[in-house]
Design an enzyme around this catalytic site. Sequence first.
Site, short mmCIF file in Angstrom:
data_model
loop_
_atom_site.label_atom_id
_atom_site.label_comp_id
_atom_site.label_asym_id
_atom_site.label_seq_id
_atom_site.Cartn_x
_atom_site.Cartn_y
_atom_site.Cartn_z
N SER A 195 59.73 -64.40 -15.97
CA SER A 195 59.07 -63.53 -17.46
C SER A 195 59.51 -62.10 -16.50
O SER A 195 59.99 -62.58 -15.09
CB SER A 195 57.34 -64.00 -16.99
OG SER A 195 57.39 -63.28 -15.88
N ARG A 247 49.00 -69.15 -4.57
CA ARG A 247 47.91 -69.38 -5.93
C ARG A 247 46.83 -69.40 -5.86
O ARG A 247 47.19 -71.12 -5.65
CB ARG A 247 49.18 -68.96 -6.88
CG ARG A 247 49.80 -67.89 -7.25
CD ARG A 247 51.06 -67.82 -8.84
NE ARG A 247 51.75 -66.44 -8.65
CZ ARG A 247 52.44 -66.53 -9.20
NH1 ARG A 247 52.04 -67.28 -10.67
NH2 ARG A 247 53.98 -65.78 -9.03
N ARG A 283 51.59 -76.79 -12.04
CA ARG A 283 51.07 -75.50 -11.27
C ARG A 283 50.59 -76.19 -9.82
O ARG A 283 49.33 -77.14 -10.00
CB ARG A 283 50.00 -75.75 -11.97
CG ARG A 283 49.07 -74.71 -12.17
CD ARG A 283 47.65 -74.64 -13.36
NE ARG A 283 47.97 -74.64 -14.66
CZ ARG A 283 48.51 -73.16 -15.29
NH1 ARG A 283 48.11 -72.14 -14.77
NH2 ARG A 283 48.53 -73.58 -16.67
N GLU A 341 55.85 -71.54 -19.63
CA GLU A 341 57.35 -70.62 -18.90
C GLU A 341 57.42 -70.95 -18.40
O GLU A 341 57.15 -71.34 -16.55
CB GLU A 341 55.75 -69.68 -18.40
CG GLU A 341 56.26 -68.19 -17.75
CD GLU A 341 55.44 -68.54 -17.36
OE1 GLU A 341 56.00 -67.34 -15.80
OE2 GLU A 341 54.23 -67.72 -18.17
N ARG A 366 58.78 -75.14 -11.12
CA ARG A 366 58.64 -75.76 -12.40
C ARG A 366 60.34 -75.87 -13.19
O ARG A 366 60.64 -76.25 -13.77
CB ARG A 366 58.10 -74.22 -13.55
CG ARG A 366 56.68 -73.90 -12.90
CD ARG A 366 56.00 -73.08 -14.03
NE ARG A 366 54.83 -72.76 -14.32
CZ ARG A 366 53.61 -72.73 -14.68
NH1 ARG A 366 54.11 -71.97 -15.72
NH2 ARG A 366 52.12 -72.38 -14.70
#
Length: 425
Positions: free
Chosen positions: A351, A261, A276, A348, A388
């Site tokens: 999800s 990403r 991140r 987060e 994460r």
Amino acid sequence: MIDLRLLREDPDRVRASQRARGEDVALVDALLSADERRRSSGVRFDELRAEQKALGKLIPKATGEEKSELLKKAGQLAADVKAADAERDAAATLTQELLQRLGNLVHPDVPVGGEEDFVTLEKHGTIRDFAAEGFEPKDHLALGQILGAIDVERGAKVSGSRFYFLTGVGALLELALVNAAMAQATAAGFTPMLTPALVRPQSMAGTGFLGQAAQDVYHLADDDLYLVGTSEVPLAAYHMDEILDADRLPLRYAGFSPCFRREAGSHGKDTRGIFRVHQFDKVEMFSYVAPEDSQAEHQRLLEWEKQWLTSLELPYRVIDVASADLGASASRKFDCEAWIPTQGKYRELTSTSDCGEFQSRRLSIRVREGKQVRPLATLNGTLCAVPRTIVAILENHQQADGSVRVPEVLRPYLGGREVLEPVSK
């Protein structure tokens, strides 16, 4: 994509969905106009072709001046048919282009608003009181350095910012997480999958990642291939252009893949450590179900995520994500956010999204029930996004001396190790 018939029958519902997403409502009217033009030009083409065929039967029987007139008329009809065909194709192309830009219909129970307008559904676990325990918690990067587990300096040297090495127990911790997550998924009936990291444009577009998310995607222009940001993409495209028998559903896959990403628009956010990053590994759950079963499957995916986070002994909450924070393909999304002690807030970790028929229509995946063939529903759910999860484990299970207690579920995958010990002070 959404069903065009639904758009025609209830355009106000589609307008309301666009408005809730914070997207362009005028797109709905432009699409309605293009669709009407597509249908009317199609009717016009069919009428002209019918007239052309009828005329073609008369010409061989005609003679003299009558035949000359018919031939002249046939020439004009041929030009008209060609023009009508071009108009029909142009209208169909425009309709598809506009339809591809339209997000999925937002579920009526989704809270309306932006990123901070989510609704907290539940909380689990106990947040540690480090002050009562007599020490100040270290962040995951400091702990990773103490444990010899994370090296971001050499990651930046080799690849640039937001890249990292997992070293020693850090690498072993990733492998333990992946194996434990796959074991849980397999026990729940998921088929383990190792998926491609590069996909064709139709796979990426079909899952909805070349719309609002396009700026976050890496594209290899020379090969016209995309690096996936999640194995959701190849798992969704796995059955592209197929018709599945209803008795095969539900189909559940657990994909492991590297994810890439750009993190566009995140400059200055989470720059410390590995929360991140541009590249990471992830275990993703993906389901194909009948449309009427999608909401129940969504709850199942959420329960499997909760089971995973509970097994890691992490304090977390579940939120119902607000409408403007949904991805283009999701009609509803639940996030599980773990408590990060040094940030003093929930972040987060996983999800799960119910995409309904949105992706299956774009990818032409259908289900056969007797003589009926119709689109099916697709859903996805993160089981373990590795970096994460490592952040949450290190910070929540740290001890005063810089060591980290290993959750019981991971110990069999770490040779029975109960504690990650510092390699340096």
